[in-house]
Scaffold this motif. Structure first.
Motif, PDB file in Angstrom:
ATOM      1  N   TYR A 108       3.068   7.902  10.621  1.00 43.79           N
ATOM      2  CA  TYR A 108       3.890   6.861  10.007  1.00 43.79           C
ATOM      3  C   TYR A 108       3.911   7.024   8.494  1.00 43.79           C
ATOM      4  N   LYS A 109       5.015   6.579   7.892  1.00 37.66           N
ATOM      5  CA  LYS A 109       5.206   6.735   6.448  1.00 37.66           C
ATOM      6  C   LYS A 109       5.444   5.371   5.785  1.00 37.66           C
ATOM      7  N   VAL A 110       4.827   5.189   4.618  1.00 36.10           N
ATOM      8  CA  VAL A 110       5.008   3.956   3.841  1.00 36.10           C
ATOM      9  C   VAL A 110       5.363   4.324   2.409  1.00 36.10           C
ATOM     10  N   ALA A 195       7.674   1.319   6.573  1.00 36.43           N
ATOM     11  CA  ALA A 195       7.480   0.075   5.816  1.00 36.43           C
ATOM     12  C   ALA A 195       7.525   0.395   4.329  1.00 36.43           C
ATOM     13  N   ILE A 196       7.813  -0.637   3.550  1.00 34.25           N
ATOM     14  CA  ILE A 196       7.876  -0.511   2.089  1.00 34.25           C
ATOM     15  C   ILE A 196       7.043  -1.623   1.474  1.00 34.25           C
ATOM     16  N   PHE A 197       6.319  -1.293   0.422  1.00 33.63           N
ATOM     17  CA  PHE A 197       5.567  -2.304  -0.327  1.00 33.63           C
ATOM     18  C   PHE A 197       6.068  -2.330  -1.764  1.00 33.63           C
ATOM     19  N   ASN A 382      10.765  -5.125   7.272  1.00 29.41           N
ATOM     20  CA  ASN A 382       9.801  -4.052   7.019  1.00 29.41           C
ATOM     21  C   ASN A 382       9.518  -3.845   5.532  1.00 29.41           C
ATOM     22  N   VAL A 383       9.839  -4.843   4.735  1.00 34.89           N
ATOM     23  CA  VAL A 383       9.568  -4.783   3.292  1.00 34.89           C
ATOM     24  C   VAL A 383       8.543  -5.855   2.929  1.00 34.89           C
ATOM     25  N   CYS A 412      -0.837  -3.719  10.687  1.00 35.57           N
ATOM     26  CA  CYS A 412      -0.641  -4.548  11.880  1.00 35.57           C
ATOM     27  C   CYS A 412       0.824  -4.556  12.307  1.00 35.57           C
ATOM     28  N   TYR A 413       1.718  -4.623  11.336  1.00 33.36           N
ATOM     29  CA  TYR A 413       3.159  -4.678  11.622  1.00 33.36           C
ATOM     30  C   TYR A 413       3.614  -3.393  12.320  1.00 33.36           C
TER      31      TYR A 413
END
Length: 417
Positions: A108-110, A195-197, A382-383, A412-413
């Motif tokens: 997975y990539k963030v 996901a993005i933070f 997803n942000v 968790c998401y």
């Protein structure tokens, strides 16, 4: 480094049955345990205990207002003086090192936007869990406020750089000179990453909205600190006989004044509309500013900037404080108390806002900060977001705390999805 000095500091810890210092720490570091390990020369183990709850101990031990946090809650305040927890924590980080290792990726990539304390904390926790983490930042050097906003004499940039190199060793990628909504876009990143933070902070200087604020020589503190760090031209006329005014009473105002004093070696005055007792800056930072020769003009507020193209004077007015029930005293203007101050540069350290151009796809509140739920999730599924772009200007430790929490929520998401 006097090891005997630090051993004596550690011996002052009572190893309380009910350690109130932990409650005073925003991330609840297990302080008695890491001090006990350090006393036994187990510095590596002590650092590992700290890293369970913190990702930036070498930095937080220098910049956190520990006198109000862990030290402020130390039980020894009732006896004589608290244990110097921040100094012990810093010593542990100097006597140990963070171990990096190859971690099996989970596929997975963030993406993380912003390489300040929130972004770095989130990246580290996710990388350790096996995520491929890419950090994007608009500047050419990583670290965010740790690099561009906190002066070197407060936080040695070698400490920040060491942390960045550790994160790179974990496999985290840094993409610099990538500005959101200019070089990279949320719409594209949402499709590319799981996901993005968002951790781009609150870097837009607040204005006073008074006459002639656009004159050359009137700068916001973020811009001033950024430009002086990069040694860029401020487009002002200053020599040793000049006078620099800094407006504000927080830690940023103190930092800006001390930087100005070092850079230009001229008279520097902090103008603050309340009294010394109401200054939000740390008392230790106020004392350092006084030692540097910076003067303070309390109960004073600018009402007008004066000059043709370049600033030459400011008009100020005297203030008085009136009591407000259950709140800090409120400053009001003393009529007919106006006077002029000659100056060549004014630095406005009045707090800062989130850049509106970065939040146009997201739900925001009346302060233009990003709205998130208890999981740090924004209005886009997803942000996620944290740090100053959510809370407004706050402490490094609070931004780090947000980053750690967001990493857990993102994990968790993605697993749930």
């Amino acid at each position: 480094m006097d090891s005997e000095y630090y051993k004596n500091l550690m011996n002052e810890c009572l190893n309380c049955k009910n350690p109130t210092c932990i409650n005073g720490c925003p991330v609840h570091n297990d302080i008695p345990t890491f001090i006990k390990l350090a006393k036994d020369n187990k510095y590596q183990e002590a650092l590992e205990v700290i890293n369970l709850t913190s990702t930036l101990p070498s930095i937080c031990s220098l910049v956190c207002p520990s006198e109000n946090q862990c030290m402020g809650h130390c039980i020894k305040n009732k006896i004589n003086k608290p244990v110097k927890i921040n100094e012990i924590e810093q010593y542990i980080t100097l006597k140990s090192y963070e171990k990096s290792c190859l971690i099996q990726k989970n596929g997975y990539k963030v993406a993380i936007i912003g390489s300040g304390p929130a972004g770095l904390a989130c990246a580290e926790k996710l990388a350790i869990k096996g995520y491929k983490v890419d950090i994007y930042d608009k500047y050419d050097i990583a670290g965010g406020i740790l690099t561009y906003g906190i002066p070197d004499f407060v936080l040695d940039k070698k400490i920040v750089n060491k942390k960045i190199e550790f994160l790179k060793a974990l496999g985290i990628n840094f993409f610099m000179n990538k500005e959101l909504n200019k070089d990279i876009y949320l719409s594209n990143l949402k499709n590319e990453y799981d996901a993005i933070f968002l951790a781009f902070g609150a870097g837009v200087d607040k204005k006073m909205n008074i006459e002639n604020e656009s004159l050359k020589g009137v700068l916001g503190a973020n811009i001033f600190l950024n430009k002086t760090f990069k040694n860029e031209d401020l487009n002002v006329k200053i020599d040793n006989n000049s006078h620099i005014i800094v407006v504000g009473g927080g830690n940023t105002a103190i930092d800006a004044a001390r930087v100005a004093k070092r850079k230009f070696n001229c008279n520097v005055t902090i103008v603050y509309r309340r009294s010394q007792n109401e200054m939000p800056c740390r008392n230790i930072e106020y004392k350092k500013a006084v030692e540097d020769g910076i003067t303070f003009n309390f109960l004073t507020n600018p009402i007008k900037f004066i000059g043709d193209e370049y600033l030459s004077k400011i008009e100020v007015v005297k203030m008085q404080l009136i009591r407000v029930e259950n709140d800090r005293p409120r400053p009001i203007v003393i009529e007919n108390s106006n006077y002029l101050i000659d100056c060549n540069l004014v630095v406005l350290a009045l707090s800062s806002d989130v850049d509106k151009t970065l939040t146009n796809e997201l739900a925001i509140d009346k302060w233009n900060t990003i709205i998130v739920n208890e999981k740090m999730q924004t209005s886009i599924e997803n942000v996620f977001a944290g740090g100053d772009c959510v809370s407004g200007p706050s402490l490094v430790v609070n931004a780090m705390k947000d980053g750690i929490k967001a990493a857990h929520s993102i994990d968790c998401y993605i697993k749930k999805r």
